[in-house]
Design a protein around this motif. Structure first.
Motif, mmCIF file in Angstrom:
data_model
loop_
_atom_site.group_PDB
_atom_site.id
_atom_site.type_symbol
_atom_site.label_atom_id
_atom_site.label_comp_id
_atom_site.label_asym_id
_atom_site.label_seq_id
_atom_site.Cartn_x
_atom_site.Cartn_y
_atom_site.Cartn_z
ATOM 1 N N GLU A 52 39.048 35.692 37.173
ATOM 2 C CA GLU A 52 39.907 36.778 36.710
ATOM 3 C C GLU A 52 40.845 36.225 35.648
ATOM 4 O O GLU A 52 41.466 35.177 35.843
ATOM 5 C CB GLU A 52 40.693 37.395 37.870
ATOM 6 C CG GLU A 52 39.785 38.088 38.872
ATOM 7 C CD GLU A 52 40.535 38.842 39.963
ATOM 8 O OE1 GLU A 52 41.784 38.735 39.999
ATOM 9 O OE2 GLU A 52 39.890 39.525 40.774
ATOM 10 N N ARG B 277 49.009 41.979 41.220
ATOM 11 C CA ARG B 277 47.559 41.906 41.452
ATOM 12 C C ARG B 277 47.243 41.305 42.814
ATOM 13 O O ARG B 277 46.494 41.893 43.604
ATOM 14 C CB ARG B 277 46.896 41.089 40.336
ATOM 15 C CG ARG B 277 45.432 40.735 40.586
ATOM 16 C CD ARG B 277 44.545 41.947 40.658
ATOM 17 N NE ARG B 277 43.140 41.593 40.801
ATOM 18 C CZ ARG B 277 42.178 42.459 41.074
ATOM 19 N NH1 ARG B 277 42.467 43.745 41.248
ATOM 20 N NH2 ARG B 277 40.927 42.068 41.174
ATOM 21 N N TYR B 278 47.834 40.170 43.128
ATOM 22 C CA TYR B 278 47.388 39.447 44.319
ATOM 23 C C TYR B 278 48.149 39.847 45.581
ATOM 24 O O TYR B 278 47.634 39.658 46.683
ATOM 25 C CB TYR B 278 47.417 37.942 44.045
ATOM 26 C CG TYR B 278 46.450 37.633 42.924
ATOM 27 C CD1 TYR B 278 45.084 37.824 43.092
ATOM 28 C CD2 TYR B 278 46.899 37.249 41.661
ATOM 29 C CE1 TYR B 278 44.192 37.624 42.046
ATOM 30 C CE2 TYR B 278 46.014 37.041 40.618
ATOM 31 C CZ TYR B 278 44.660 37.239 40.812
ATOM 32 O OH TYR B 278 43.781 37.056 39.783
ATOM 33 N N LEU C 64 45.747 42.634 46.574
ATOM 34 C CA LEU C 64 44.498 42.128 47.166
ATOM 35 C C LEU C 64 44.726 41.605 48.579
ATOM 36 O O LEU C 64 43.877 41.788 49.465
ATOM 37 C CB LEU C 64 43.911 41.018 46.289
ATOM 38 C CG LEU C 64 43.345 41.431 44.920
ATOM 39 C CD1 LEU C 64 42.636 40.245 44.269
ATOM 40 C CD2 LEU C 64 42.388 42.608 45.029
ATOM 41 N N LEU C 65 45.867 40.958 48.790
ATOM 42 C CA LEU C 65 46.174 40.453 50.145
ATOM 43 C C LEU C 65 46.372 41.608 51.123
ATOM 44 O O LEU C 65 45.893 41.556 52.268
ATOM 45 C CB LEU C 65 47.424 39.572 50.097
ATOM 46 C CG LEU C 65 47.254 38.196 49.438
ATOM 47 C CD1 LEU C 65 48.603 37.516 49.257
ATOM 48 C CD2 LEU C 65 46.326 37.315 50.265
ATOM 49 N N LYS D 289 43.099 43.109 51.882
ATOM 50 C CA LYS D 289 42.153 42.090 52.374
ATOM 51 C C LYS D 289 40.882 42.090 51.524
ATOM 52 O O LYS D 289 39.759 41.986 52.031
ATOM 53 C CB LYS D 289 41.811 42.339 53.836
ATOM 54 C CG LYS D 289 43.013 42.206 54.767
ATOM 55 C CD LYS D 289 42.632 42.415 56.221
ATOM 56 C CE LYS D 289 43.859 42.254 57.125
ATOM 57 N NZ LYS D 289 43.532 42.462 58.554
ATOM 58 N N GLN E 259 38.472 40.774 48.138
ATOM 59 C CA GLN E 259 37.974 39.469 47.676
ATOM 60 C C GLN E 259 38.912 38.868 46.641
ATOM 61 O O GLN E 259 39.311 39.514 45.682
ATOM 62 C CB GLN E 259 36.580 39.624 47.075
ATOM 63 C CG GLN E 259 35.988 38.323 46.548
ATOM 64 C CD GLN E 259 34.638 38.527 45.876
ATOM 65 O OE1 GLN E 259 34.093 39.618 45.923
ATOM 66 N NE2 GLN E 259 34.109 37.479 45.265
ATOM 67 N N LEU E 260 39.262 37.591 46.825
ATOM 68 C CA LEU E 260 40.093 36.864 45.881
ATOM 69 C C LEU E 260 39.200 36.115 44.886
ATOM 70 O O LEU E 260 38.069 35.755 45.228
ATOM 71 C CB LEU E 260 40.996 35.866 46.613
ATOM 72 C CG LEU E 260 42.075 36.478 47.510
ATOM 73 C CD1 LEU E 260 42.695 35.403 48.401
ATOM 74 C CD2 LEU E 260 43.153 37.167 46.683
ATOM 75 N N LEU F 69 51.831 32.257 42.700
ATOM 76 C CA LEU F 69 50.706 32.046 43.618
ATOM 77 C C LEU F 69 51.078 31.099 44.757
ATOM 78 O O LEU F 69 50.807 31.384 45.938
ATOM 79 C CB LEU F 69 49.502 31.490 42.850
ATOM 80 C CG LEU F 69 48.801 32.453 41.885
ATOM 81 C CD1 LEU F 69 47.841 31.697 40.982
ATOM 82 C CD2 LEU F 69 48.052 33.541 42.652
ATOM 83 N N LEU G 253 49.112 31.127 48.019
ATOM 84 C CA LEU G 253 47.680 31.136 47.700
ATOM 85 C C LEU G 253 47.318 29.848 46.956
ATOM 86 O O LEU G 253 48.055 29.409 46.069
ATOM 87 C CB LEU G 253 47.324 32.338 46.826
ATOM 88 C CG LEU G 253 47.368 33.716 47.500
ATOM 89 C CD1 LEU G 253 47.144 34.812 46.467
ATOM 90 C CD2 LEU G 253 46.332 33.810 48.616
ATOM 91 N N ILE H 181 44.681 29.328 44.910
ATOM 92 C CA ILE H 181 43.612 29.657 43.954
ATOM 93 C C ILE H 181 43.792 28.790 42.715
ATOM 94 O O ILE H 181 44.887 28.727 42.148
ATOM 95 C CB ILE H 181 43.676 31.147 43.562
ATOM 96 C CG1 ILE H 181 43.586 32.034 44.799
ATOM 97 C CG2 ILE H 181 42.543 31.483 42.580
ATOM 98 C CD1 ILE H 181 43.810 33.507 44.505
#
Length: 600
Positions: free
Chosen positions: A383, A436-437, A440-441, A444, A446-447, A467, A473, A475
């Motif tokens: 991403e 964004r994240y 997503l968290l 649940k 896909q990261l 992050l 996270l 990532i």
């Protein structure tokens, strides 16, 4: 130097005759050509040195397509048809008309046979076009001698020279009965439609007699005449024998993919070809029936008089639903055209499958290289983020997603930044990464396996901070760096902010370059859309009597100053706006557009 995409397609060209269509970066056809051998001809554009207009053409080629034919002559005629249809910029020689002549039987009281360069809607009969111009001229002269119509300028009170030579029916001194013309025209039509055996038999006998009498020059002239007739009226598979409007469908199946070719026959000529390739999930024959029904269930699609399909399809169902004759020819020109569609379908699918294999190998290699230089596990999803604004106004962010090295456009996202009102790259990166994240968290979802930010250390540090310290996270994240020319230059690794100095010829670098260009394009496009709406909104706010509700109605319905200016008062009033305000809006917008034009 040809792009990698073109190089891959060049390797897959067949050693077959056909027509090729060169396209620019916008997908527009800029040149149509024909070749005895598509592989050799098309490759020559990219493998040889060129000058002048050819060099200019090659510089503008971003892609190409091709259609395989059964012969070089069919390729010639298909080239003519496609040039007429698309009017390509670089086809100067053939742009107006066809560049090749037609034989015409004029629609007059006293008709005549003439050679013309284009077809007009004048009720006349046209035959051609004929690639061999000289052969067409000689055939015309032959027809004028054998099947006389009118060769003079009309009534002049006395017989013309052609009448005395037996090459004119005498319109120069008498009223020729229509029945006489009808008889001759019928013979000419039969001849030009290919019924030449009787004439050729007589000419052959004359040639043999001349040779026996040692009149070799006369025999050679007759031999040439026979050859001209063959060259002019030879039957073509690419041209049917009647003018019935018909569409031809055929297909080819391989490795779970269905390739469809559609030929559109109008005025006895192939005027257009379409191709579709998609994954097949059902019985191929049933998929084809469904495809054909959906194909015609579109706006502005006019059904032909006849549809030709392969024998595997349910013709009865198609005919009942479409109310059109649906046939499967067993022999002749129609069968040849149906087979030609199948041949093109196979070539198109084989090309796609090989390109897919090459792309898989390329993208797999790029993902592996990228993982190696970043010292992370090989990932599946990347991403990438970029920001755009105009002098700190209308700040937006955009995100693109690449899966296995390919763009996944359905997963792209746009962000209007809420927490900042001025250009602050670090703050913009923090907000968009956080939004964004966090989402997503919560969902649940896909990261990604890797996050890329467009910029440098400022953007990279901001993304890492959110992050690691806010979202906990782990990532991997890296920054895509541009040079002074705004082109991809390098990648900064998150751990220790290390510049990786990627090899610009490596697959990893090319993948990063594609991602950076794509996210920048997506961000700029979103910003322009938003800025345009805001500009319109601010202009509407300046018009007395236009409040928030009226402004929103105009924004939603028209979307631009130009469209409001083009709208009638009735269209504006239809939104619930009274006549006085509607007039004021029209006058104000028109004045704004005039002022903008003067500034230019």
């Amino acid at each position: 130097m040809a792009s990698e995409h073109i190089e891959n397609k060049l390797a897959l060209l067949p050693n077959e005759p056909g027509s090729y269509q060169m396209k620019d970066k916008n997908g527009k056809i800029i040149y149509v050509g024909k070749a005895k051998n598509l592989r050799n001809r098309v490759r020559s554009y990219f493998k040889l040195e060129h000058s002048g207009k050819t060099a200019e053409l090659v510089k503008n080629i971003a892609d190409f397509e091709f259609i395989v034919t059964n012969s070089d002559k069919e390729a010639f005629l298909l080239e003519i048809t496609l040039i007429q249809k698309w009017q390509p910029y670089y086809n100067i020689r053939l742009k107006r008309g066809t560049g090749y002549p037609y034989i015409k039987i004029s629609n007059e009281r006293d008709p005549q046979l003439i050679l013309v360069s284009e077809v007009k809607k004048d009720g006349a009969f046209y035959f051609g076009p004929y690639p061999n111009v000289y052969a067409a001229q000689e055939t015309l002269h032959f027809l004028q001698k054998v099947y006389p119509l009118r060769r003079c300028n009309g009534f002049q009170g006395r017989p013309c020279l052609y009448y005395h030579m037996g090459q004119c029916l005498g319109a120069c001194f008498r009223e020729v009965p229509t029945s006489e013309y009808t008889v001759e025209i019928k013979k000419i039509k039969a001849f030009l439609n290919g019924n030449t055996s009787a004439v050729k038999k007589k000419l052959t006998a004359k040639m043999e007699t001349a040779a026996e009498n040692l009149a070799f020059e006369q025999a050679a002239d007759i031999r040439d005449q026979i050859q001209f007739i063959d060259a002019t009226v030879e039957k073509q598979k690419i041209i049917s024998q009647d003018a019935t409007p018909r569409d031809i469908f055929n297909y080819y199946v391989k490795d779970g993919w269905l390739s469809v070719q559609i030929f559109f026959i109008r005025q006895a000529r192939l005027i257009k070809r379409e191709k579709r390739i998609f994954a097949v999930v059902d019985d191929p024959a049933e998929e084809m029936v469904s495809f054909i029904l959906q194909f015609y269930n579109r706006k502005n699609i006019k059904l032909p008089n006849e549809i030709l399909v392969p024998s595997m399809l349910d013709r009865e169902v198609l005919a009942q639903i479409l109310q059109v004759n649906v046939k499967t020819p067993q022999r002749g020109t129609k069968k040849d055209l149906l087979d030609l569609a199948a041949k093109n379908a196979q070539i198109a699918l084989d090309e796609k499958l090989r390109l897919m294999l090459l792309n898989d190998q390329k993208t797999t290699g790029a993902m592996q290289e990228l993982a190696t230089v970043l010292d992370i596990p090989v990932g599946h999803r990347i991403e990438a983020f970029d920001h755009s604004h105009t002098q700190g106004v209308d700040i937006v962010s955009a995100m693109v997603v690449f899966e296995d090295g390919m763009p996944a456009k359905k997963l792209y996202r746009k962000f209007k930044l809420k927490s900042i009102d001025h250009a602050d790259e670090a703050a913009a990166t923090r907000e968009v990464i956080r939004r964004r994240y966090t989402r997503l968290l919560k969902e649940k979802a896909q990261l990604p396996d890797l996050i890329l930010v467009d910029g440098g250390e400022i953007q990279l540090d901001a993304a890492k901070d959110v992050l690691e310290n806010e979202l906990d996270l782990a990532i991997p994240v890296a920054a895509m760096v541009k040079n002074d020319h705004h082109k991809t230059a390098d990648l900064i690794k998150a751990s220790g902010d290390e510049h990786l100095n990627l090899d610009p010829h490596s697959q990893a670098f090319m993948l990063i370059q594609r991602i950076q260009d794509e996210v920048h394009r997506f961000a700029i496009t979103f910003h322009r859309q938003l800025h345009g709406k805001n500009t319109l909104a601010s202009r509407l706010d300046e018009i007395q009597g236009v409040g928030p509700k009226t402004r929103q109605k105009l924004l939603s319905h028209f979307g631009s100053l130009k469209k409001i200016n083009q709208a009638s008062l009735e269209e504006i009033e239809a939104l619930g706006i009274n006549n006085k305000i509607a007039n004021l809006i029209k006058v104000s917008i028109a004045a704004t557009l005039r002022a903008n034009e003067l500034k230019k």
